[in-house]
Design a protein around this motif. Sequence first.
Motif, PDB file in Angstrom:
ATOM      1  N   TYR A 125       0.972  -0.944   0.174  1.00 25.13           N
ATOM      2  CA  TYR A 125      -0.094  -0.125  -0.131  1.00 25.13           C
ATOM      3  C   TYR A 125       0.864   1.144   0.106  1.00 25.13           C
ATOM      4  N   VAL A 126       0.699   1.970  -0.884  1.00 22.74           N
ATOM      5  CA  VAL A 126       1.483   3.368  -1.141  1.00 22.74           C
ATOM      6  C   VAL A 126       0.695   4.463  -0.365  1.00 22.74           C
ATOM      7  N   VAL A 127       1.194   4.732   0.913  1.00 28.43           N
ATOM      8  CA  VAL A 127       0.566   5.494   1.863  1.00 28.43           C
ATOM      9  C   VAL A 127       0.354   6.851   1.141  1.00 28.43           C
ATOM     10  N   LYS A 128       1.195   7.677   0.589  1.00 26.42           N
ATOM     11  CA  LYS A 128       1.010   9.090  -0.238  1.00 26.42           C
ATOM     12  C   LYS A 128      -0.152   8.924  -1.242  1.00 26.42           C
ATOM     13  N   GLU A 129       0.036   7.983  -1.947  1.00 32.15           N
ATOM     14  CA  GLU A 129      -0.897   7.806  -3.095  1.00 32.15           C
ATOM     15  C   GLU A 129      -2.252   7.239  -2.618  1.00 32.15           C
ATOM     16  N   GLY A 130      -2.339   6.689  -1.457  1.00 29.76           N
ATOM     17  CA  GLY A 130      -3.348   5.842  -1.056  1.00 29.76           C
ATOM     18  C   GLY A 130      -3.946   4.855  -1.978  1.00 29.76           C
ATOM     19  N   GLU A 131      -2.917   4.081  -2.239  1.00 32.06           N
ATOM     20  CA  GLU A 131      -3.413   3.184  -3.456  1.00 32.06           C
ATOM     21  C   GLU A 131      -2.488   1.674  -3.270  1.00 32.06           C
ATOM     22  N   TRP A 132      -3.221   0.817  -3.669  1.00 31.91           N
ATOM     23  CA  TRP A 132      -2.393  -0.602  -3.896  1.00 31.91           C
ATOM     24  C   TRP A 132      -1.492  -0.627  -4.824  1.00 31.91           C
ATOM     25  N   LYS A 133      -0.195  -1.179  -4.759  1.00 34.90           N
ATOM     26  CA  LYS A 133       0.502  -1.517  -6.005  1.00 34.90           C
ATOM     27  C   LYS A 133       1.107  -2.755  -5.768  1.00 34.90           C
ATOM     28  N   GLN A 134       1.027  -3.500  -6.981  1.00 36.46           N
ATOM     29  CA  GLN A 134       1.730  -4.875  -7.154  1.00 36.46           C
ATOM     30  C   GLN A 134       2.698  -5.157  -8.278  1.00 36.46           C
ATOM     31  N   ALA A 135       3.553  -6.062  -8.105  1.00 31.78           N
ATOM     32  CA  ALA A 135       4.361  -6.590  -8.874  1.00 31.78           C
ATOM     33  C   ALA A 135       4.333  -8.047  -9.193  1.00 31.78           C
ATOM     34  N   GLU A 136       4.324  -8.496 -10.222  1.00 30.41           N
ATOM     35  CA  GLU A 136       4.217 -10.107 -10.677  1.00 30.41           C
ATOM     36  C   GLU A 136       5.464 -10.346 -11.161  1.00 30.41           C
ATOM     37  N   GLY A 137       5.822 -11.934 -10.868  1.00 31.02           N
ATOM     38  CA  GLY A 137       7.052 -12.024 -11.385  1.00 31.02           C
ATOM     39  C   GLY A 137       7.197 -13.507 -11.143  1.00 31.02           C
ATOM     40  N   ILE A 138       8.449 -14.348 -11.716  1.00 37.08           N
ATOM     41  CA  ILE A 138       8.529 -15.740 -11.648  1.00 37.08           C
ATOM     42  C   ILE A 138      10.064 -16.129 -11.047  1.00 37.08           C
ATOM     43  N   ALA A 139       9.899 -17.218 -10.306  1.00 34.14           N
ATOM     44  CA  ALA A 139      11.110 -17.530  -9.486  1.00 34.14           C
ATOM     45  C   ALA A 139      11.524 -18.946 -10.075  1.00 34.14           C
ATOM     46  N   LYS A 140      12.547 -19.226 -10.221  1.00 30.81           N
ATOM     47  CA  LYS A 140      13.401 -20.296 -10.324  1.00 30.81           C
ATOM     48  C   LYS A 140      14.284 -20.730  -9.766  1.00 30.81           C
ATOM     49  N   PHE A 141      14.720 -22.073  -9.337  1.00 32.78           N
ATOM     50  CA  PHE A 141      15.601 -22.353  -8.427  1.00 32.78           C
ATOM     51  C   PHE A 141      17.152 -22.305  -9.165  1.00 32.78           C
ATOM     52  N   VAL A 142      17.926 -21.880  -8.605  1.00 32.95           N
ATOM     53  CA  VAL A 142      19.285 -21.799  -9.176  1.00 32.95           C
ATOM     54  C   VAL A 142      20.125 -23.014  -9.267  1.00 32.95           C
ATOM     55  N   SER A 143      19.754 -23.877  -8.421  1.00 28.71           N
ATOM     56  CA  SER A 143      20.425 -25.232  -8.503  1.00 28.71           C
ATOM     57  C   SER A 143      19.475 -26.159  -8.181  1.00 28.71           C
ATOM     58  N   ASN A 144      19.609 -26.533  -6.860  1.00 32.11           N
ATOM     59  CA  ASN A 144      18.735 -27.573  -6.429  1.00 32.11           C
ATOM     60  C   ASN A 144      17.625 -27.140  -5.574  1.00 32.11           C
ATOM     61  N   PRO A 145      16.461 -27.916  -5.923  1.00 35.65           N
ATOM     62  CA  PRO A 145      15.209 -27.581  -5.320  1.00 35.65           C
ATOM     63  C   PRO A 145      14.971 -27.478  -3.809  1.00 35.65           C
ATOM     64  N   THR A 146      16.078 -28.226  -3.097  1.00 40.16           N
ATOM     65  CA  THR A 146      15.889 -28.218  -1.778  1.00 40.16           C
ATOM     66  C   THR A 146      16.863 -27.318  -1.111  1.00 40.16           C
ATOM     67  N   LEU A 147      17.386 -26.379  -1.954  1.00 44.54           N
ATOM     68  CA  LEU A 147      18.287 -25.248  -1.510  1.00 44.54           C
ATOM     69  C   LEU A 147      17.656 -23.899  -1.462  1.00 44.54           C
ATOM     70  N   GLY A 148      17.562 -23.152  -0.497  1.00 46.87           N
ATOM     71  CA  GLY A 148      16.968 -21.930  -0.787  1.00 46.87           C
ATOM     72  C   GLY A 148      17.411 -20.823  -1.298  1.00 46.87           C
ATOM     73  N   HIS A 149      17.816 -21.246  -2.431  1.00 49.80           N
ATOM     74  CA  HIS A 149      18.443 -20.129  -3.414  1.00 49.80           C
ATOM     75  C   HIS A 149      17.735 -20.195  -4.577  1.00 49.80           C
ATOM     76  N   LEU A 150      16.952 -19.203  -5.032  1.00 55.29           N
ATOM     77  CA  LEU A 150      16.310 -18.876  -6.222  1.00 55.29           C
ATOM     78  C   LEU A 150      16.846 -17.807  -7.186  1.00 55.29           C
ATOM     79  N   LYS A 151      16.169 -17.651  -7.982  1.00 54.45           N
ATOM     80  CA  LYS A 151      16.372 -16.375  -8.961  1.00 54.45           C
ATOM     81  C   LYS A 151      14.946 -15.954  -9.429  1.00 54.45           C
ATOM     82  N   VAL A 152      14.684 -14.390  -9.100  1.00 52.02           N
ATOM     83  CA  VAL A 152      13.469 -13.923  -9.615  1.00 52.02           C
ATOM     84  C   VAL A 152      13.620 -12.831 -10.301  1.00 52.02           C
ATOM     85  N   SER A 153      12.471 -12.868 -11.308  1.00 54.39           N
ATOM     86  CA  SER A 153      12.350 -11.786 -12.524  1.00 54.39           C
ATOM     87  C   SER A 153      11.094 -11.325 -12.173  1.00 54.39           C
ATOM     88  N   PHE A 154      11.298  -9.906 -12.260  1.00 55.59           N
ATOM     89  CA  PHE A 154       9.977  -9.167 -12.767  1.00 55.59           C
ATOM     90  C   PHE A 154      10.176  -8.347 -13.697  1.00 55.59           C
TER      91      PHE A 154
END
Length: 182
Positions: A80-109
């Motif tokens: 919520y952007v307080v000064k503008e009085g409105e909600w903003k959002q961003a949608e992206g996608i994440a992929k695992f950098v290597s192993n899906p049991t490792l908490g290391h992803l790469k995210v793109s918006f």
Amino acid sequence: MLKGQFLGIVFIFWGAMSIGGCTGLPEGVQPVTSFDVQRYQGVWYEIARLDHRFERGMDSVTATYELQDDGTVSVLNRGYVVKEGEWKQAEGIAKFVSNPTLGHLKVSFFGPFYGSYVVFKLDKVNYEYAYVTSYNKDYLWLLSRTPKVSESVLRDFEETVKQLGYSVDELIYMKHTMAKNL
């Protein structure tokens, strides 16, 4: 002509190296192991963060992660952007950098440009809180399944990140005044 082709190749190489560098790990930070994306998905409330332009002036910030059939993770950041009085959002996608049991992803918006998403501490029993960073120590978040965390979690977060070299005195603590409107 040959010189132009060479400069083009150098530019492509430099660009690839720059983008690749954004999916690395900050010095001294290691992603959690035994990461379970099934349990991590869902809504997370931002509790604290370092300032950056894409969340400046926002409160009630949340991140929602959803595992997709192809193994990627959809990301919806909302605030919520307080000064503008409105909600903003961003949608992206994440992929695992290597192993899906490792908490290391790469995210793109932004199309082909990715940045690291590193879960470096996690409540592995209930997945109630997570400490998250990016490729350098300019980015840092404390996330929780609820709009507030206990004092002990907050103190541990501050002590942990201070020992890792983050600027604890620059942390912004989130207000979730608009949480009921999520």
